[in-house]
Design a protein around this motif. Structure first.
Motif, PDB file in Angstrom:
ATOM      1  N   ASN A  77      -5.000  -9.227   4.360  1.00  0.00           N
ATOM      2  CA  ASN A  77      -6.105  -9.795   3.604  1.00  0.00           C
ATOM      3  C   ASN A  77      -6.546 -11.112   4.227  1.00  0.00           C
ATOM      4  O   ASN A  77      -5.712 -11.919   4.633  1.00  0.00           O
ATOM      5  N   SER A 121      -3.148  -3.703   7.431  1.00  0.00           N
ATOM      6  CA  SER A 121      -4.253  -3.969   6.499  1.00  0.00           C
ATOM      7  C   SER A 121      -4.099  -5.263   5.696  1.00  0.00           C
ATOM      8  O   SER A 121      -3.973  -5.248   4.472  1.00  0.00           O
ATOM      9  N   ASP A 130     -12.516   2.401  -0.741  1.00  0.00           N
ATOM     10  CA  ASP A 130     -11.580   3.372  -0.170  1.00  0.00           C
ATOM     11  C   ASP A 130     -12.182   4.781  -0.146  1.00  0.00           C
ATOM     12  O   ASP A 130     -11.915   5.570   0.760  1.00  0.00           O
ATOM     13  N   TYR A 143     -12.351  -2.142  -4.858  1.00  0.00           N
ATOM     14  CA  TYR A 143     -11.426  -1.693  -3.814  1.00  0.00           C
ATOM     15  C   TYR A 143     -11.460  -0.163  -3.729  1.00  0.00           C
ATOM     16  O   TYR A 143     -11.550   0.421  -2.651  1.00  0.00           O
ATOM     17  N   HIS A 150       4.010  -7.688   3.925  1.00  0.00           N
ATOM     18  CA  HIS A 150       3.250  -6.813   4.816  1.00  0.00           C
ATOM     19  C   HIS A 150       4.067  -6.331   6.018  1.00  0.00           C
ATOM     20  O   HIS A 150       3.535  -5.656   6.888  1.00  0.00           O
ATOM     21  N   ASP A 192      -3.828   4.045   8.712  1.00  0.00           N
ATOM     22  CA  ASP A 192      -4.256   2.789   8.086  1.00  0.00           C
ATOM     23  C   ASP A 192      -2.979   2.005   7.843  1.00  0.00           C
ATOM     24  O   ASP A 192      -2.127   2.409   7.058  1.00  0.00           O
TER      25      ASP A 192
HETATM   26  N1  ARG Z   1      -5.250  -4.965   1.823  1.00  0.00           N
HETATM   27  C1  ARG Z   1      -4.439  -4.180   0.945  1.00  0.00           C
HETATM   28  C2  ARG Z   1      -3.218  -4.965   0.515  1.00  0.00           C
HETATM   29  O1  ARG Z   1      -2.865  -5.924   1.140  1.00  0.00           O
HETATM   30  C3  ARG Z   1      -3.961  -2.898   1.573  1.00  0.00           C
HETATM   31  C4  ARG Z   1      -5.045  -1.952   1.979  1.00  0.00           C
HETATM   32  C5  ARG Z   1      -4.495  -0.608   2.316  1.00  0.00           C
HETATM   33  N2  ARG Z   1      -5.462   0.317   2.808  1.00  0.00           N
HETATM   34  C6  ARG Z   1      -6.373   0.939   2.066  1.00  0.00           C
HETATM   35  N3  ARG Z   1      -7.221   1.744   2.660  1.00  0.00           N
HETATM   36  N4  ARG Z   1      -6.427   0.789   0.763  1.00  0.00           N
HETATM   37  O2  ARG Z   1      -2.594  -4.593  -0.473  1.00  0.00           O
END
Ligand code: ARG
Length: 564
Positions: A122, A120, A310, A306, A131, A117
């Motif tokens: 947003n 990831s 997960d 969230y 990121h 993963d």
């Molecule tokens: N979208 C989240 C961020 O930008 C990270 C997600 C990471 N992956 C997960 N399975 N929680 O902080």
């Protein structure tokens, strides 16, 4: 045969312990004057009931030396092995050249699935340099695990769910000036979102409005879902350009929204297993016994989080991919979240929770003044990459004015410089960018490694055809040449350790070692000698260096242009 394995077999003959296990203990001495391989005898102390130095001395006296090893010497608790230099050079160079682009890899993964993963991002948020580490580290790990024979499932766990999308819709409807989403940019959406927060401070009803819209998304209202989908498509189209620059693809873009219909089963299971506690109307898993705050599963208003997604995602990944490892490349700010997540999975009786790992990393910042803050305090990754490509192009124009395809080279080197910047240090270290540091062609940087690779290519081009068969490896005898052989030999171990520790920097360090060794060899030994035998020996060594640098760069996600 692998020299280490041959040594291990001799040791096995002398001690009766399994060769496979012994092979895993063999190290490379820190200093070549101590030999080419070292066996730490404390590993045998228990089985043989003797002190390590006594074991080393005794084995040195009676061990049957395998072919390719000239002698074995005891040094304290170590038994050091000295290889026949020509034999070693022959083995390493022919292996690197025979394996070609696969050199450095292995088959230890045996097709096992590894979920990674990473990145990831947003939706409708900036793809910023925050990121960059997850993107670069995750990409490198994907390539490293693949090279080791694993099947990698790269997952971009999109942040595409939550009340922020209700806010986004309200902001877009109020201030978006009827501009179709498709004709907007993510930056414009981000501005609308920022404006929403400013206005909502003055007018609280906006938040109610936003909740209403998010509810509509959840209920599948066509207008709400339609807008949400268009925000998503726009973001994915834009980040797609960045991923293309970086050479990254994903096997899955299943993000948070994907788990909307998969959470209830998990919540029910927690309930059935007596793990769910109602606390002030919210549903939580109590983790006080492990000194952690509770894991919040359902909020008072019935909304999931969230964390809930997960939990569903982890179970889905196990069910779908039956992974041997599931990695989460996410900043250390989420350390607690992942500790909680893995603990809850364990409490649910998922014995594979132990195969889940949070691959965390430190923060990136830009050194003051190196990039303008024209977009507020957010630094977009795309801007950093493009600025790096531009700067590289200027340098190339100055240093190699005649280079053809210089745009191509500038792209490979400019992007590589940025990626290398985050991969050259251990993950957990915070990093800061400075252009001078990142674009230095002489320091321990990506451009330096790429430049050394191009130098190898240039030597080989100038050499033209030569006789690669029947090379006399005993001609590789200068210390700088022998050191280069040793550096090339390290790549397979570096790749394995990088996967064991999930630390791509181990590959980066190895690449730099090969580059420095090559450059020393290049200055000290004339490669294009007149004597055809000496020339051939030096050329195959150059070719092995070229191949190893190229492979190492590839594993880190960098291109290796042949000219620059
Ligand atoms: N979208 C989240 C961020 O930008 C990270 C997600 C990471 N992956 C997960 N399975 N929680 O902080």
């Amino acid at each position: 045969m692998d020299v280490k394995l041959a040594i291990a077999q001799s040791l096995s003959g002398a001690t009766g312990l399994p060769a496979e296990e012994l092979a895993g203990y063999i190290e490379t001495p820190p200093d070549p004057s101590m030999g080419d391989y070292a066996f730490p005898c404390f590993r045998l102390a228990k089985a043989l009931k003797k002190a390590p130095p006594a074991i080393a001395a005794e084995l040195a006296g009676r061990l049957a030396l395998p072919p390719g090893i000239e002698r074995a010497e005891a040094a304290g608790g170590y038994l050091n092995f000295f290889a026949d230099k020509a034999d070693l050079a022959g083995k390493i160079i022919s292996r690197a050249l025979a394996e070609g682009d696969a050199y450095g890899g292995a088959d230890i993964g045996r097709g096992g699935n590894v979920c990674i993963d990473f990145s990831s991002i947003n939706i409708a948020k900036p793809f910023s340099i925050a990121h960059l580490p997850t993107t670069a580290i995750g990409h490198a790990l994907s390539r490293i695990y693949r090279a080791l024979g694993y099947r990698v499932i790269g997952i971009n766990h999109l942040g595409d769910w939550g009340t922020q999308f209700g806010k986004m819709i309200v902001a877009y409807k109020l201030w978006g000036e009827n501009k179709p989403v498709e004709e907007s940019t993510v930056r414009e959406l981000v501005r609308l979102y920022v404006r929403f927060h400013e206005e909502a401070e003055k007018d609280g009803s906006l938040n109610d409005e936003a909740r209403k819209w998010f509810r509509k998304i959840e209920q599948g209202d066509p207008e709400a879902i339609g807008l949400w989908q268009r925000f998503k498509d726009l973001t994915l189209k834009e980040v797609g350009e960045v991923y293309k620059l970086l050479g990254i693809t994903f096997e899955s873009y299943a993000g948070e929204s994907f788990y909307e219909d998969k959470m209830q089963a998990v919540i029910d299971e927690l309930d059935d297993k007596g793990l769910l506690v109602v606390d002030n109307g919210a549903k939580i898993v109590d983790l006080s016994e492990w000194n952690m705050p509770p894991f919040l599963i359902v909020k008072t208003d019935g909304a999931t989080l969230y964390a809930t997604r997960d939990l569903a995602a982890a179970c889905y990944r196990k069910k779908t991919y039956d992974f041997v490892k599931s990695l989460y490349v996410v900043a250390y700010q989420q350390n607690l979240h992942f500790r909680q997540l893995f603990k809850v999975l364990e409490l649910m009786g998922r014995d594979w929770a132990k195969d889940c790992e949070h691959v965390n990393f430190g923060m990136v910042s830009m050194e003051e003044g190196t990039l303008s803050t024209r977009h507020g305090n957010v630094v977009y990754l795309e801007d950093v990459l493009n600025a790096s490509i531009e700067k590289t192009l200027e340098i190339i124009k100055e240093k190699s004015p005649d280079l053809e395809n210089r745009e191509e080279a500038a792209r490979a080197v400019g992007v590589g410089a940025i990626v290398w910047g985050v991969l050259y240090n251990g993950r957990i270290k915070d990093t800061s960018f400075s252009w001078a540091k990142v674009l230095n062609f002489d320091g321990e940087t990506g451009p330096y490694a790429q430049y050394t690779h191009a130098r190898c290519c240039s030597v080989l081009r100038k050499a033209g055809a030569y006789d690669k068969e029947g090379v006399d490896y005993s001609l590789i005898r200068e210390e700088s040449a022998a050191a280069l052989v040793r550096a090339v030999a390290q790549l397979p171990d570096a790749v394995k350790s990088a996967a064991e520790k999930n630390e791509p920097y181990l590959v980066a360090r190895c690449v730099i070692d090969i580059c420095s060794a090559f450059n020393k060899f290049y200055y000290e030994c004339r490669i294009l000698e007149d004597d055809p035998k000496l020339r051939a020996a030096r050329l195959v060594l150059t070719d092995a260096a070229r191949q190893s640098i190229k492979n190492g760069l590839y594993l880190l996600g960098l291109e290796a242009p042949e000219r620059m």
